[in-house]
Design an enzyme around this catalytic site. Structure first.
Site, PDB file in Angstrom:
ATOM      1  N   LYS A   1       0.846  -1.190   0.000  1.00  0.00           N
ATOM      2  CA  LYS A   1       0.000   0.000   0.000  1.00  0.00           C
ATOM      3  C   LYS A   1       0.883   1.242   0.000  1.00  0.00           C
ATOM      4  O   LYS A   1       1.912   1.291   0.672  1.00  0.00           O
ATOM      5  CB  LYS A   1      -0.897  -0.013   1.239  1.00  0.00           C
TER       6      LYS A   1
ATOM      7  N   SER B   1      -9.149   2.956   2.914  1.00  0.00           N
ATOM      8  CA  SER B   1      -8.075   3.607   2.189  1.00  0.00           C
ATOM      9  C   SER B   1      -7.177   2.644   1.405  1.00  0.00           C
ATOM     10  O   SER B   1      -6.340   3.083   0.618  1.00  0.00           O
ATOM     11  CB  SER B   1      -7.214   4.427   3.153  1.00  0.00           C
TER      12      SER B   1
ATOM     13  N   SER C   1     -10.148   0.421   6.719  1.00  0.00           N
ATOM     14  CA  SER C   1      -9.439   0.599   5.449  1.00  0.00           C
ATOM     15  C   SER C   1      -8.976  -0.685   4.787  1.00  0.00           C
ATOM     16  O   SER C   1      -8.553  -0.658   3.633  1.00  0.00           O
ATOM     17  CB  SER C   1      -8.243   1.538   5.647  1.00  0.00           C
TER      18      SER C   1
END
Length: 482
Positions: free
Chosen positions: A74, A151, A175
């Site tokens: 990520k 996210s 997320s």
């Protein structure tokens, strides 16, 4: 012979490598080809470092459980020396780190071949991934008019599109679980402090944020959690120790459990009928498996907790932005609207509010603990609910252009109304998971959410594996994945 990476989980791909049926270079070739073919439609994979990946293979990969399997980080946290990061923001673009974070070192030791990063919203504060630094929104492989979540939206989209079989994510308010729900994947948030935060951070958002993974199978998550679990040196606190590990736990079903069924929000509001139907079908499945399912709502101050969450994240956002600006003006070409709004909101808070808000989430954790405690409360083993209150939103609904940060989070059309379940367990620190068990009339994934008592990660992931065996989801593929 390799076919589509997304058709196999990481455990199966690692088996092919171990048996010499495919090489790590061939798997990387397939992943890079999938990036070229599919990423333009979804905008999920960024900062590709093919040279770093090839050198890692040439140097000899560690003999871990995922040796040779392509992997993505990520683009928020997971600091890694060889993988620069934008952290979802133009302000932080091309950040270079002097060394590897503890979590990346542990992931790397599994033998994965990391070759790039996946998109994230600025500051990680969105339920959609539409950061300006990537030149456009990240889209859902099931329907590109819809968001892949946030996210960890890039991670969810990359796995659902079959670019990789699993990817790193992180979860401070859902997320990992929001993209898992949006993209038809499995997402598991461990107990607070189960995974390391250092050395670049002591904790994330007062302990509410933790790393995780987007996977197609429960076993991939279980093995990666075992590889990464444990505090790093100097950590401010530790999670309760595991009895046997996640991978051992999924090898056999849990005891028959007392399951609390919530087919509304935790404050009693109605949710989308299609989402509610998925929750009720899961309740029937659990009953058929021999678990006791009873309608119940935890008696907790969810609105107060959400206000505290909003203030804590505003202060954290402001701290990071002010530090990175280093005296520069907070202009809209550097910082997106909702982040500017978070900074403005933080400035309105009394200096004591941060600690008051932390105290509120700690009190909330004790309220939630009573719901699972047979001595002080009803003593449920698991709380079943939806992951999101509705199917995946359209792209643009949670645009970061607004400067009204509070309404963006807590307004009637805000993120907490859309995702009223996930952040609850970031605040309480409990383990929670989203399982891809429902589908909308339009063919979009619907996640169903399970949460367990603090420290009961092994029981929860064992239940997830039992459900996966009873209602397999791996055969369902997003259209873009072929």
């Amino acid at each position: 012979m390799i076919g589509d990476l997304g058709a196999r989980d990481a455990t199966e791909l690692a088996g092919l490598v171990a048996r010499g049926e495919v090489s790590p270079d061939e798997l990387l070739d397939a992943a890079l080809a999938a990036v070229e073919a599919r990423n333009p439609a979804i905008n999920a994979v960024v900062l590709v470092q093919e040279g770093v990946a090839r050198e890692a293979i040439k140097a000899g990969l560690p003999p871990g459980p995922f040796r040779g399997v392509p992997f993505l980080l990520k683009d928020l946290g997971a600091e890694a020396k060889d993988f620069p990061s934008h952290n979802g923001s133009r302000l932080h673009a091309n950040t270079v780190y002097p060394g590897d974070s503890a979590i990346f070192s542990r992931m790397k030791a599994t033998g994965v071949v990391t070759f790039g990063r996946t998109t994230s919203p600025e500051g990680g504060i969105g339920a959609a991934t539409e950061s300006a630094v990537y030149g456009g929104p990240t889209r859902n492989p099931w329907n590109t008019d819809h968001t892949s979540g946030g996210s960890s939206g890039g991670a969810g989209a990359a796995v659902a599109a079959g670019i990789v079989s699993f990817a790193h994510g992180s979860d401070g308010g859902g997320s990992v679980r929001i993209p898992a729900s949006s993209c038809g994947l499995f997402g598991f948030k461990p107990t607070r402090a189960r995974l390391p935060d250092g050395p670049y951070a002591g904790e994330g958002w007062a302990g509410m944020a933790i790393d995780g993974f987007l996977t197609r199978s429960v076993r991939d998550t279980a093995v990666m959690l075992d590889a990464c679990a444990g505090a790093d040196p100097g950590a401010p606190y530790w999670a309760p120790p595991l009895a046997q590990g996640h991978a051992a736990a999924i090898s056999r079903p849990p005891k028959r459990l007392r399951v609390a069924l919530c087919d509304t929000t935790f404050t009693g509001q109605a949710i989308d009928p299609q989402v509610r139907a998925a929750v009720l079908e899961t309740a029937k499945l659990l009953q058929a498996l021999g678990h006791e399912v009873t309608p119940a709502l935890p008696r907790t101050d969810v609105p107060g907790m959400m206000r505290a969450w909003t203030d804590i994240v505003a202060v954290g956002t402001a701290l990071g932005i002010r530090h990175a600006l280093d005296g520069r003006a907070m202009t809209d070409d550097l910082v997106e609207g909702v982040s500017r709004g978070a900074c403005a909101h933080a400035e309105t808070l009394h200096p004591t509010r941060y600690l008051e808000a932390v105290g509120k989430i700690h009190a909330f954790g004790r309220e939630m603990a009573r719901f699972f405690d047979p001595e002080s409360g009803p003593g449920y083993d698991v709380l079943l609910s939806a992951t999101l209150a509705e199917p995946p939103a359209k792209v643009g609904r949670f645009s970061h252009e607004t400067e009204d940060y509070v309404a963006f989070r807590t307004g009637p059309q805000g993120i907490f109304a859309y995702s009223p379940f996930c952040a609850v367990f970031n605040a309480s620190g409990q383990p929670a998971a989203s399982l891809p068990l429902g589908w909308s009339d339009g063919g979009l994934p619907i996640g169903v959410h399970l949460a367990a008592p603090f420290g009961s990660d092994e029981m929860l992931i064992s239940l997830c594996a039992e459900i996966e065996r009873a209602a397999p989801w791996a055969a369902k593929r997003a259209p873009i994945a072929g």
